[in-house]
Design a protein around this motif. Structure first.
Motif, PDB file in Angstrom:
ATOM      1  N   LEU A 172      57.097  39.662  61.076  1.00 30.47           N
ATOM      2  CA  LEU A 172      56.491  38.369  60.772  1.00 30.47           C
ATOM      3  C   LEU A 172      54.995  38.539  60.525  1.00 30.47           C
ATOM      4  N   ALA A 173      54.401  37.578  59.837  1.00 30.72           N
ATOM      5  CA  ALA A 173      52.945  37.530  59.747  1.00 30.72           C
ATOM      6  C   ALA A 173      52.386  37.279  61.147  1.00 30.72           C
ATOM      7  N   LEU A 189      65.592  31.636  63.391  1.00 29.24           N
ATOM      8  CA  LEU A 189      65.007  32.082  62.125  1.00 29.24           C
ATOM      9  C   LEU A 189      65.809  31.637  60.910  1.00 29.24           C
ATOM     10  N   TRP A 190      66.911  30.943  61.120  1.00 29.26           N
ATOM     11  CA  TRP A 190      67.811  30.611  60.020  1.00 29.26           C
ATOM     12  C   TRP A 190      67.128  29.804  58.916  1.00 29.26           C
ATOM     13  N   ASP A 191      66.201  28.935  59.268  1.00 30.00           N
ATOM     14  CA  ASP A 191      65.560  28.080  58.260  1.00 30.00           C
ATOM     15  C   ASP A 191      64.289  28.714  57.683  1.00 30.00           C
ATOM     16  N   GLU A 192      63.956  29.912  58.127  1.00 29.47           N
ATOM     17  CA  GLU A 192      62.754  30.593  57.625  1.00 29.47           C
ATOM     18  C   GLU A 192      63.028  31.223  56.256  1.00 29.47           C
ATOM     19  N   PRO A 193      62.023  31.255  55.379  1.00 26.31           N
ATOM     20  CA  PRO A 193      62.180  32.042  54.138  1.00 26.31           C
ATOM     21  C   PRO A 193      62.144  33.531  54.474  1.00 26.31           C
ATOM     22  N   PHE A 194      62.994  34.315  53.784  1.00 28.16           N
ATOM     23  CA  PHE A 194      63.076  35.757  54.033  1.00 28.16           C
ATOM     24  C   PHE A 194      62.577  36.531  52.812  1.00 28.16           C
ATOM     25  N   VAL A 195      62.005  37.682  53.085  1.00 24.88           N
ATOM     26  CA  VAL A 195      61.662  38.631  52.022  1.00 24.88           C
ATOM     27  C   VAL A 195      62.896  39.499  51.808  1.00 24.88           C
ATOM     28  N   ILE A 235      55.121  39.824  53.575  1.00 25.15           N
ATOM     29  CA  ILE A 235      55.203  39.315  54.948  1.00 25.15           C
ATOM     30  C   ILE A 235      53.813  38.920  55.450  1.00 25.15           C
ATOM     31  N   ALA A 236      52.834  39.796  55.234  1.00 23.83           N
ATOM     32  CA  ALA A 236      51.474  39.510  55.699  1.00 23.83           C
ATOM     33  C   ALA A 236      50.916  38.245  55.060  1.00 23.83           C
ATOM     34  N   ASN A 237      51.292  37.980  53.806  1.00 27.04           N
ATOM     35  CA  ASN A 237      50.799  36.796  53.101  1.00 27.04           C
ATOM     36  C   ASN A 237      51.578  35.526  53.437  1.00 27.04           C
ATOM     37  N   GLY A 238      52.594  35.671  54.292  1.00 23.68           N
ATOM     38  CA  GLY A 238      53.334  34.501  54.730  1.00 23.68           C
ATOM     39  C   GLY A 238      54.395  34.006  53.771  1.00 23.68           C
ATOM     40  N   TYR A 239      54.808  34.865  52.802  1.00 23.41           N
ATOM     41  CA  TYR A 239      55.846  34.441  51.860  1.00 23.41           C
ATOM     42  C   TYR A 239      57.228  34.414  52.512  1.00 23.41           C
ATOM     43  N   GLY A 240      57.349  35.131  53.619  1.00 23.12           N
ATOM     44  CA  GLY A 240      58.624  35.153  54.311  1.00 23.12           C
ATOM     45  C   GLY A 240      58.582  36.128  55.471  1.00 23.12           C
TER      46      GLY A 240
END
Length: 305
Positions: A172-173, A189-195, A235-240
């Motif tokens: 995670l970020a 984590l189910w509703d989180e965007p994933f990379v 991940i660091a940029n918060g895209y997922g």
């Protein structure tokens, strides 16, 4: 005309399935992309290979003629390519070893050192593959043996010797609200965007999205990457967020990215893989033995010893 063998492979699957939709699923490509490639083949040959209808794709007479020849043609080409590349490697006394990410983790260098001891004058040439190629080049004949993560598309056609498994963590970020937690339940984590890996990687992508461990909950994809650096950046940029092997916390550190234990998902498995045609290849056998000897609790290699 010169024909790309990939086009012939696509044609063979469509001919077998009689459906662009099912063929696209098996080939891990989009249906529009597959349609474009089939039309490209037809244009190059100057014939219609299929009759298209709402019920599917039916072979024309020229299509049936080609379909009868393509399997043997592809098999012969793959054999010739594998033997040619293998001969070049033997002449140079090089074993081409494909790998993904951290390969066999800390065991990688001892494996290479043991191979050098067993095979004086030979060199294990390590070739890193992108995540869009989860067989690490083995399926294409680009390498002789590979250190892989299971599962991946096409693994049933290869020999596999599992070496070890390790828990998965979530990356995670550092600014993520859950980053301060010591342990995170996957359900949270189910509703989180994933990379995610590219769609064409099929089972590989689904495994790292834990698609089978969501109780049917849909996956949200925030970014698609093929390489570890791009993955870490996303991940660091918060895209997922992303699932990763526990060892990623050691091998892929980066400011702004943290790894946390996650419950509710199975472990990641590492294996050494090779083509069945190389069961009797003494150099490949020696490399597999080196992998096995680093994990003596594992079953035998190509010769069952």
């Amino acid at each position: 005309m010169d024909v790309d063998t990939r086009l012939l492979r696509y044609f063979a699957v469509v001919a077998e399935e009689g459906s662009l939709t099912r063929a696209a699923e098996l080939l891990y490509v989009s249906q529009p992309a597959l349609t474009k490639q089939i039309r490209r083949l037809e244009a190059g040959l100057g014939v219609d290979l299929f009759t298209r209808s709402r019920t599917g794709m039916a072979l024309t007479e020229p299509g049936r003629a080609l379909a009868e020849r393509v399997p043997a043609l592809l098999s012969g080409w793959e054999t010739a390519l594998r033997e040619t590349r293998g001969a070049a490697s033997r002449a140079a006394r090089v074993l081409r070893v494909g790998f993904l990410a951290s390969a066999a983790n800390e065991a990688t260098q001892p494996i290479i050192a043991e191979f050098a001891r067993r095979r004086p004058g030979w060199r294990a040439e390590m070739r890193q593959a992108s995540w869009s190629n989860p067989s690490a080049g083995l399926a294409d004949g680009d390498v002789d043996v590979a250190l892989v993560r299971l599962p991946f598309p096409g693994q049933e056609a290869l020999r596999l010797l599992p070496l070890f498994s390790e828990p998965r963590r979530v990356a995670l970020a550092a600014s993520h609200p859950l980053a301060a937690r010591r342990t995170i339940a996957f359900r949270e984590l189910w509703d989180e965007p994933f990379v995610a890996a590219p769609p064409e990687t099929g089972r590989w992508r689904e495994y790292w999205l834990a698609a089978d461990e969501r109780d049917g909950h849909p996956v949200r994809v925030g970014a698609v990457t093929e390489h570890p650096d791009d993955w870490l950046t996303a991940i660091a940029n918060g895209y997922g967020i992303a699932l990763a092997p526990e060892s990623a916390a050691r091998f892929y550190t980066r400011p702004g990215v943290v790894y946390r234990p996650v419950t509710g998902v199975g472990p990641s498995r590492v294996a050494v893989a090779w083509d069945p045609a190389d069961d009797d290849n003494p150099v490949v056998r020696d490399f597999v033995r080196c992998c096995r000897d680093r994990h003596p609790d594992r079953p035998g290699g190509p010769d069952g010893t």
